[in-house]
Design a protein around this motif. Structure first.
Motif, PDB file in Angstrom:
ATOM      1  N   ALA A 166       0.847  -1.197   0.000  1.00 46.60           N
ATOM      2  CA  ALA A 166       0.000   0.000   0.000  1.00 46.60           C
ATOM      3  C   ALA A 166       0.881   1.245   0.000  1.00 46.60           C
ATOM      4  N   THR A 167       0.525   2.213  -0.837  1.00 41.75           N
ATOM      5  CA  THR A 167       1.212   3.506  -0.819  1.00 41.75           C
ATOM      6  C   THR A 167       0.511   4.372   0.221  1.00 41.75           C
ATOM      7  N   ALA A 168       1.096   4.448   1.412  1.00 38.13           N
ATOM      8  CA  ALA A 168       0.403   5.059   2.551  1.00 38.13           C
ATOM      9  C   ALA A 168       1.060   6.364   2.972  1.00 38.13           C
ATOM     10  N   GLN A 169       0.229   7.338   3.267  1.00 36.57           N
ATOM     11  CA  GLN A 169       0.659   8.624   3.824  1.00 36.57           C
ATOM     12  C   GLN A 169       0.236   8.679   5.290  1.00 36.57           C
ATOM     13  N   ILE A 170       0.781   9.661   6.005  1.00 39.20           N
ATOM     14  CA  ILE A 170       0.409   9.827   7.411  1.00 39.20           C
ATOM     15  C   ILE A 170      -1.108  10.034   7.522  1.00 39.20           C
ATOM     16  N   GLY A 171      -1.715   9.260   8.406  1.00 36.20           N
ATOM     17  CA  GLY A 171      -3.154   9.314   8.605  1.00 36.20           C
ATOM     18  C   GLY A 171      -3.910   8.240   7.848  1.00 36.20           C
ATOM     19  N   ASP A 172      -3.247   7.588   6.867  1.00 37.16           N
ATOM     20  CA  ASP A 172      -3.917   6.536   6.087  1.00 37.16           C
ATOM     21  C   ASP A 172      -4.029   5.245   6.897  1.00 37.16           C
ATOM     22  N   LYS A 173      -5.050   4.479   6.558  1.00 40.56           N
ATOM     23  CA  LYS A 173      -5.204   3.154   7.150  1.00 40.56           C
ATOM     24  C   LYS A 173      -4.460   2.125   6.290  1.00 40.56           C
ATOM     25  N   VAL A 174      -3.832   1.157   6.941  1.00 38.73           N
ATOM     26  CA  VAL A 174      -3.214   0.021   6.251  1.00 38.73           C
ATOM     27  C   VAL A 174      -3.571  -1.245   7.021  1.00 38.73           C
ATOM     28  N   LEU A 175      -3.392  -2.371   6.356  1.00 39.95           N
ATOM     29  CA  LEU A 175      -3.502  -3.661   7.033  1.00 39.95           C
ATOM     30  C   LEU A 175      -2.089  -4.179   7.270  1.00 39.95           C
ATOM     31  N   ALA A 176      -1.721  -4.293   8.541  1.00 40.30           N
ATOM     32  CA  ALA A 176      -0.422  -4.847   8.897  1.00 40.30           C
ATOM     33  C   ALA A 176      -0.578  -6.352   9.044  1.00 40.30           C
ATOM     34  N   GLY A 177       0.225  -7.113   8.302  1.00 44.70           N
ATOM     35  CA  GLY A 177       0.099  -8.561   8.313  1.00 44.70           C
ATOM     36  C   GLY A 177       1.325  -9.252   8.871  1.00 44.70           C
ATOM     37  N   VAL A 178       1.103 -10.409   9.491  1.00 45.51           N
ATOM     38  CA  VAL A 178       2.206 -11.232   9.975  1.00 45.51           C
ATOM     39  C   VAL A 178       1.747 -12.687   9.965  1.00 45.51           C
ATOM     40  N   ARG A 179       2.637 -13.579   9.523  1.00 45.51           N
ATOM     41  CA  ARG A 179       2.329 -15.008   9.468  1.00 45.51           C
ATOM     42  C   ARG A 179       2.391 -15.614  10.871  1.00 45.51           C
ATOM     43  N   PRO A 180       1.534 -16.621  11.151  1.00 44.01           N
ATOM     44  CA  PRO A 180       1.460 -17.190  12.510  1.00 44.01           C
ATOM     45  C   PRO A 180       2.764 -17.766  13.024  1.00 44.01           C
ATOM     46  N   GLU A 181       3.575 -18.346  12.131  1.00 44.61           N
ATOM     47  CA  GLU A 181       4.812 -18.982  12.595  1.00 44.61           C
ATOM     48  C   GLU A 181       5.926 -17.982  12.891  1.00 44.61           C
ATOM     49  N   LYS A 182       5.720 -16.704  12.521  1.00 47.13           N
ATOM     50  CA  LYS A 182       6.732 -15.679  12.786  1.00 47.13           C
ATOM     51  C   LYS A 182       6.607 -15.096  14.200  1.00 47.13           C
ATOM     52  N   ILE A 183       5.550 -15.491  14.917  1.00 50.72           N
ATOM     53  CA  ILE A 183       5.207 -14.836  16.183  1.00 50.72           C
ATOM     54  C   ILE A 183       5.659 -15.666  17.373  1.00 50.72           C
ATOM     55  N   SER A 184       6.178 -14.982  18.388  1.00 49.06           N
ATOM     56  CA  SER A 184       6.485 -15.613  19.674  1.00 49.06           C
ATOM     57  C   SER A 184       5.371 -15.279  20.652  1.00 49.06           C
ATOM     58  N   ILE A 185       5.084 -16.220  21.550  1.00 47.12           N
ATOM     59  CA  ILE A 185       4.017 -16.022  22.528  1.00 47.12           C
ATOM     60  C   ILE A 185       4.600 -16.171  23.923  1.00 47.12           C
ATOM     61  N   ALA A 186       4.259 -15.219  24.801  1.00 51.75           N
ATOM     62  CA  ALA A 186       4.793 -15.233  26.164  1.00 51.75           C
ATOM     63  C   ALA A 186       3.672 -14.970  27.162  1.00 51.75           C
ATOM     64  N   HIS A 187       3.780 -15.588  28.318  1.00 48.61           N
ATOM     65  CA  HIS A 187       2.836 -15.327  29.409  1.00 48.61           C
ATOM     66  C   HIS A 187       2.922 -13.856  29.785  1.00 48.61           C
ATOM     67  N   ALA A 188       1.770 -13.267  30.123  1.00 47.67           N
ATOM     68  CA  ALA A 188       1.747 -11.837  30.468  1.00 47.67           C
ATOM     69  C   ALA A 188       2.709 -11.512  31.607  1.00 47.67           C
ATOM     70  N   ASP A 189       2.949 -12.464  32.515  1.00 49.02           N
ATOM     71  CA  ASP A 189       3.881 -12.225  33.617  1.00 49.02           C
ATOM     72  C   ASP A 189       5.314 -12.047  33.129  1.00 49.02           C
ATOM     73  N   ASP A 190       5.595 -12.492  31.908  1.00 46.85           N
ATOM     74  CA  ASP A 190       6.953 -12.415  31.359  1.00 46.85           C
ATOM     75  C   ASP A 190       7.098 -11.273  30.359  1.00 46.85           C
ATOM     76  N   ALA A 191       6.154 -10.350  30.359  1.00 47.25           N
ATOM     77  CA  ALA A 191       6.166  -9.260  29.373  1.00 47.25           C
ATOM     78  C   ALA A 191       7.458  -8.456  29.414  1.00 47.25           C
ATOM     79  N   ALA A 192       8.042  -8.321  30.608  1.00 53.74           N
ATOM     80  CA  ALA A 192       9.264  -7.520  30.749  1.00 53.74           C
ATOM     81  C   ALA A 192      10.461  -8.154  30.050  1.00 53.74           C
ATOM     82  N   THR A 193      10.368  -9.450  29.731  1.00 57.49           N
ATOM     83  CA  THR A 193      11.495 -10.138  29.082  1.00 57.49           C
ATOM     84  C   THR A 193      11.481 -10.007  27.566  1.00 57.49           C
TER      85      THR A 193
END
Length: 390
Positions: free
Chosen positions: A285-312
């Motif tokens: 998308a050719t986006a300017q400040i204030g424009d809406k975009v869809l930010a995408g990420v594949r499921p295997e690219k994501i790490s998941i952490a318990h909320a208690d470990d947010a500081a790490t």
């Protein structure tokens, strides 16, 4: 004296033509229904090319127009340097392998493969047939009948029969659809090996994303009679240019965000009270400040952490928070579905290396990933386009 007239000879494709396929303005309509919108496509000689899409997208019709089994409403088909648009199927330098194999049940493996040569009047077929059976690893079964073979073996006979006449292009119409999952995966590798060895252009129609990505050098993703995106499998997967491709080819999490600025080679996005970073080079998308975009990420690219470990969580990561609503153990990974304010069903695939037993449904978590793994799409598109219904 009666004068005899000789009908003009039916044109044939030149045997010297190369194996590249060029479609120019090709389209197909039936009444008010358009199966294939006008499209231009070049399939390189010697490549393994896949037409990928859901049922009804126009991929099989496109293949049939290359084969001569369907007459285009408009446009031309060229194979190598020859226009074959007006040629009947048997005059084109192509052969087709269908899902049902279409083997002759009364002939054994050897005679099924030899059929095309014998039909052309070739007397000495022994070496060619034996070489072809060795290519498809069936040299030990020449006298078996089709009903004595497994599905995968029948598939190999069909490929050998199609290849023995040395077509410039081999067309494969859902050739693995009748096989079970394990055998289908085995045959994917076998077909790629065969194509590499013979060097013939393969054009493969499939609705199976994994199948296309495993075998093809280049994939054309089709939707509603059009090509949505064309490219190498890794490029289509990592850099989709539409929500349809992002959702159809694998699985994507799409988050509606607003562009708030830029920093170096990145766009800065706001998502509620959170912040995300998107590489400018990965935004379709050719986006300017204030424009809406869809930010995408594949499921295997994501790490998941318990909320208690947010500081790490390391600085500089893209982060969102949420609550696990489902967790499924599937062996190599655990698949989580996380509800967040910005994406109600955020998918995460975590490899089962060191499982955190606290990550169960109802648990509050932090999801984080490298900003470089984020891609951007035009937010005016249907966010659910291309999703495959269960």
């Amino acid at each position: 004296m009666t004068q005899q007239t000789t009908a003009p000879a039916e044109p044939q494709a030149s045997a010297a033509s190369g194996g590249a396929v060029t479609l120019t303005g090709i389209s197909k309509t039936w009444g008010d229904f358009t199966a294939v919108q006008p499209l231009d496509l070049t399939i390189p000689e010697g490549s393994f090319f896949a037409l990928l899409g859901a049922s009804g997208c126009g991929k099989t019709t496109t293949l049939r127009m290359i084969a001569g089994l369907e007459e285009p409403t408009a446009g031309t088909v060229r194979i190598g340097d020859q226009d074959v648009t007006g040629l009947p199927p048997h005059k084109r330098p192509v052969n087709t392998v269908f899902q049902n194999y279409a083997l002759f049940p009364h002939l054994d493996v050897y005679e099924n493969v030899a059929f095309g040569l014998r039909r052309r009047g070739i007397k000495s077929v022994k070496k060619q047939v034996e070489d072809m059976l060795e290519l498809v690893e069936l040299g030990h079964l020449p006298r078996r009948k089709p009903h004595q073979l497994s599905g995968g073996q029948q598939q190999r006979v069909a490929v050998a029969r199609a290849l023995i006449n040395r077509p410039q292009v081999l067309l494969l119409d859902e050739p693995l659809g009748a096989l079970d999952l394990k055998l289908r995966r085995q045959m994917q590798l076998e077909l790629k090996r065969i194509q590499t060895e013979v060097g013939i252009t393969f054009v493969h129609v499939t609705h199976d994303q994994e199948e296309a990505m495993t075998m093809a050098d280049t994939i054309a993703v089709m939707n509603a009679g059009r090509i949505e995106q064309l490219g190498a499998p890794a490029d289509l997967y990592e850099n989709p240019t539409s929500t349809f491709v992002a959702n159809f080819l694998g699985q994507s999490n799409l988050i509606e965000a607003q562009v708030t600025g830029s920093s170096g080679d990145d766009l800065l996005l706001s998502v509620g009270d959170g912040r995300l970073t998107l590489p400018t080079a990965r935004s379709a998308a050719t986006a300017q400040i204030g424009d809406k975009v869809l930010a995408g990420v594949r499921p295997e690219k994501i790490s998941i952490a318990h909320a208690d470990d947010a500081a790490t969580v390391p600085d500089g990561r893209n982060k969102i928070t949420g609550r696990i609503i489902d967790a499924s153990f599937i062996g190599v990974s655990t698949q989580y579905v996380v509800n967040s304010p910005w994406c109600p069903e955020f998918a995460v695939f975590a490899q089962n290396v060191e499982r955190d037993t606290r990550l169960t449904p109802g648990t509050e978590v932090v999801l984080h990933w490298n900003p470089a793994h984020t891609f951007g799409l035009d937010a005016t598109q249907d966010i659910e386009a291309g999703e495959v219904s269960a």
